[in-house]
Design an enzyme around this catalytic site. Structure first.
Site, PDB file in Angstrom:
ATOM      1  N   CYS A 125       0.873  -1.165   0.000  1.00  0.00           N
ATOM      2  CA  CYS A 125       0.000   0.000   0.000  1.00  0.00           C
ATOM      3  C   CYS A 125       0.913   1.218   0.000  1.00  0.00           C
ATOM      4  O   CYS A 125       2.037   1.149   0.494  1.00  0.00           O
ATOM      5  CB  CYS A 125      -0.879   0.015   1.249  1.00  0.00           C
ATOM      6  SG  CYS A 125      -2.184   1.242   1.118  1.00  0.00           S
ATOM      7  N   CYS A 135      -3.685   6.072   0.142  1.00  0.00           N
ATOM      8  CA  CYS A 135      -3.248   4.748  -0.306  1.00  0.00           C
ATOM      9  C   CYS A 135      -3.052   4.675  -1.819  1.00  0.00           C
ATOM     10  O   CYS A 135      -2.664   3.633  -2.349  1.00  0.00           O
ATOM     11  CB  CYS A 135      -4.236   3.683   0.154  1.00  0.00           C
ATOM     12  SG  CYS A 135      -4.491   3.683   1.940  1.00  0.00           S
ATOM     13  N   LYS A 200     -11.952  -4.676   3.616  1.00  0.00           N
ATOM     14  CA  LYS A 200     -11.286  -3.748   4.541  1.00  0.00           C
ATOM     15  C   LYS A 200     -12.192  -2.535   4.712  1.00  0.00           C
ATOM     16  O   LYS A 200     -12.471  -1.812   3.748  1.00  0.00           O
ATOM     17  CB  LYS A 200      -9.927  -3.338   3.981  1.00  0.00           C
ATOM     18  CG  LYS A 200      -9.205  -2.354   4.890  1.00  0.00           C
ATOM     19  CD  LYS A 200      -7.801  -2.069   4.411  1.00  0.00           C
ATOM     20  CE  LYS A 200      -7.118  -1.075   5.324  1.00  0.00           C
ATOM     21  NZ  LYS A 200      -5.761  -0.746   4.867  1.00  0.00           N
ATOM     22  N   LYS A 253     -11.145  -7.162   7.785  1.00  0.00           N
ATOM     23  CA  LYS A 253     -10.446  -6.231   8.671  1.00  0.00           C
ATOM     24  C   LYS A 253     -11.309  -4.998   8.925  1.00  0.00           C
ATOM     25  O   LYS A 253     -11.831  -4.451   7.967  1.00  0.00           O
ATOM     26  CB  LYS A 253      -9.134  -5.824   7.981  1.00  0.00           C
ATOM     27  CG  LYS A 253      -8.350  -4.780   8.730  1.00  0.00           C
ATOM     28  CD  LYS A 253      -7.179  -4.320   7.912  1.00  0.00           C
ATOM     29  CE  LYS A 253      -6.561  -3.126   8.606  1.00  0.00           C
ATOM     30  NZ  LYS A 253      -5.521  -2.521   7.853  1.00  0.00           N
ATOM     31  N   SER A 279      -5.133  -2.326  15.320  1.00  0.00           N
ATOM     32  CA  SER A 279      -4.490  -1.543  16.374  1.00  0.00           C
ATOM     33  C   SER A 279      -5.474  -1.036  17.430  1.00  0.00           C
ATOM     34  O   SER A 279      -5.212  -1.132  18.624  1.00  0.00           O
ATOM     35  CB  SER A 279      -3.733  -0.371  15.742  1.00  0.00           C
ATOM     36  OG  SER A 279      -4.597   0.424  14.941  1.00  0.00           O
TER      37      SER A 279
HETATM   38  C1  PBG Z   1      -2.435   0.617   5.268  1.00  0.00           C
HETATM   39  C2  PBG Z   1      -2.863  -0.184   6.436  1.00  0.00           C
HETATM   40  C3  PBG Z   1      -3.630   0.222   7.542  1.00  0.00           C
HETATM   41  C4  PBG Z   1      -3.674  -0.858   8.403  1.00  0.00           C
HETATM   42  C5  PBG Z   1      -2.972  -1.886   7.809  1.00  0.00           C
HETATM   43  N1  PBG Z   1      -2.496  -1.456   6.566  1.00  0.00           N
HETATM   44  C6  PBG Z   1      -4.220   1.511   7.921  1.00  0.00           C
HETATM   45  C7  PBG Z   1      -5.162   2.245   7.122  1.00  0.00           C
HETATM   46  O1  PBG Z   1      -5.806   1.719   6.201  1.00  0.00           O
HETATM   47  O2  PBG Z   1      -5.259   3.441   7.410  1.00  0.00           O
HETATM   48  C8  PBG Z   1      -4.358  -0.854   9.734  1.00  0.00           C
HETATM   49  C9  PBG Z   1      -3.793  -1.769  10.728  1.00  0.00           C
HETATM   50  C10 PBG Z   1      -4.163  -1.512  12.127  1.00  0.00           C
HETATM   51  O3  PBG Z   1      -4.948  -0.616  12.484  1.00  0.00           O
HETATM   52  O4  PBG Z   1      -3.624  -2.249  12.956  1.00  0.00           O
HETATM   53  N2  PBG Z   1      -3.364   0.727   4.258  1.00  0.00           N
HETATM   54 ZN    ZN Z   2      -2.862   2.399   2.801  1.00  0.00          ZN
END
Ligand code: PBG
Ligand code: ZN
Length: 331
Positions: A125, A135, A200, A253, A279
């Protein structure tokens, strides 16, 4: 036959629960070390071990300091790590993402040299690498789809060349799985596995991650590419599309607020399903545990069991080291 006993017979569910041996005999779901993926943040520079304030226990490591964490991964017998690079230089097209000498590529080479059997998953990404934190490529306030694919393809090939075993596209651009699969195949990486972040969602649970990966968008949000949290059927379509495009593993996710999606997808496909226990889900547990409000081990294991019960095979989690060690203590 004693007729009275038959009439009065009660279905005694509690027979299944009389003691731990009986409970484990009928237990339907188990969590094992081999299910776990541990995310790691690698930052450009030397002699760095930065705590991520919103994620107690999680650090950004420079490559020269990573070994202490890798040793813990080895000790815990975790089969895979998911790598996020935090480059020093960012620009509007995220060029460090597909620089063969970039921090992520160097970290992959370092890990594969030190621990050849540890699976390395490269998150693909642009948001950690772009100055605007989106992204994909931008044009004004628009996030461009097809133009971004070319860069994702280059990034995936660069990660595979560095030694990544698995490519995990997390950008949510349309058509990226097929584009990346073709790019990998054309460059000879036919065995590089694709784990697609298929469903996602545009989630508030990612905010601690954005501190850790320095990837918060500088304007707007990700709702034009990540999914609306309200949509389950659309999540199924996302998964079906990624399978049709060549994904080997599909992902849902975040995990805990989306277990209905995991269940639905697992009822509809035989492809392995990964969940990302993100997270914010981690930080909430850690904060409550630090206050003494919950029993951390118990809550974490309950969450892990719930993800497996919903139908996930692979669990990506910041709790992975703890979970693996708890499982070992219980052996
Ligand atoms: C990047 C990405 C993200 C996460 C994993 N890859 C963040 C987002 O989309 O802003 C989130 C992982 C997490 O919150 O632990 N695209
Ligand atoms: Zn991203």
């Amino acid at each position: 036959m004693n007729r009275k006993a038959e009439v009065n017979r009660m279905i005694r569910m509690r027979r299944l629960r009389v003691n731990e041996a009986m409970r484990s005999l009928v237990r339907e779901t188990s969590v094992s070390k081999s299910d776990l993926v541990y995310p790691m943040f690698v930052i450009e520079g030397n002699d760095i071990k930065n705590p991520v304030d919103s994620m107690p226990g999680i650090y950004q490591y420079s490559i020269d300091r990573m070994d202490e964490e890798l040793d813990r991964v080895k000790e815990a017998e975790i089969p895979a790590v998911l790598l996020f690079g935090v480059p020093a230089h960012k620009d509007d097209c995220g060029s460090e993402a597909y620089n063969d000498e970039g921090v992520t590529q160097q970290a992959i080479r370092h890990i594969k040299k030190k621990m050849p059997h540890l699976l390395v998953i490269a998150d693909v990404c642009l948001c950690e690498y772009t100055s605007h934190g989106h992204c994909g490529l931008i044009y004004g306030n628009e996030i461009l789809n097809d133009e971004t694919l070319k860069l994702l393809g280059k990034m995936a090939v660069s990660m595979a060349k560095a030694g990544a075993d698995i490519i995990a596209p997390s950008d949510m651009m349309d058509g990226r799985v097929e584009y990346i699969r073709n790019a990998l195949d054309e460059n000879g990486y036919i065995n590089t596995m694709l784990m697609a972040y298929s469903a996602k969602f545009a989630s508030g649970y990612y905010s601690p991650f954005r501190d850790a990966a320095h990837s918060a968008p500088s304007f707007g949000d990700r709702r034009t590419y990540q999914m609306d949290p309200a949509n389950r059927k659309e999540a199924v379509r996302e998964c079906e599309n990624d399978i049709a495009e060549g994904a080997d593993v599909i992902m849902v996710k975040p995990a805990l607020a989306y277990l209905d999606v995991v269940r639905e997808v697992s009822d509809r496909t035989d492809y392995p399903i990964a969940v990302y226990n993100v997270s914010g889900e981690y930080s909430m547990v850690k904060a409550a545990a630090a206050n003494g409000w919950i029993d951390e081990k118990r809550i974490v294991m309950e969450n892990m069991t719930a993800m497996k019960r919903a139908g996930a095979k692979i669990i990506i989690t910041y709790h992975a080291l703890d979970v693996a060690n708890w499982l070992r203590e219980g052996e």
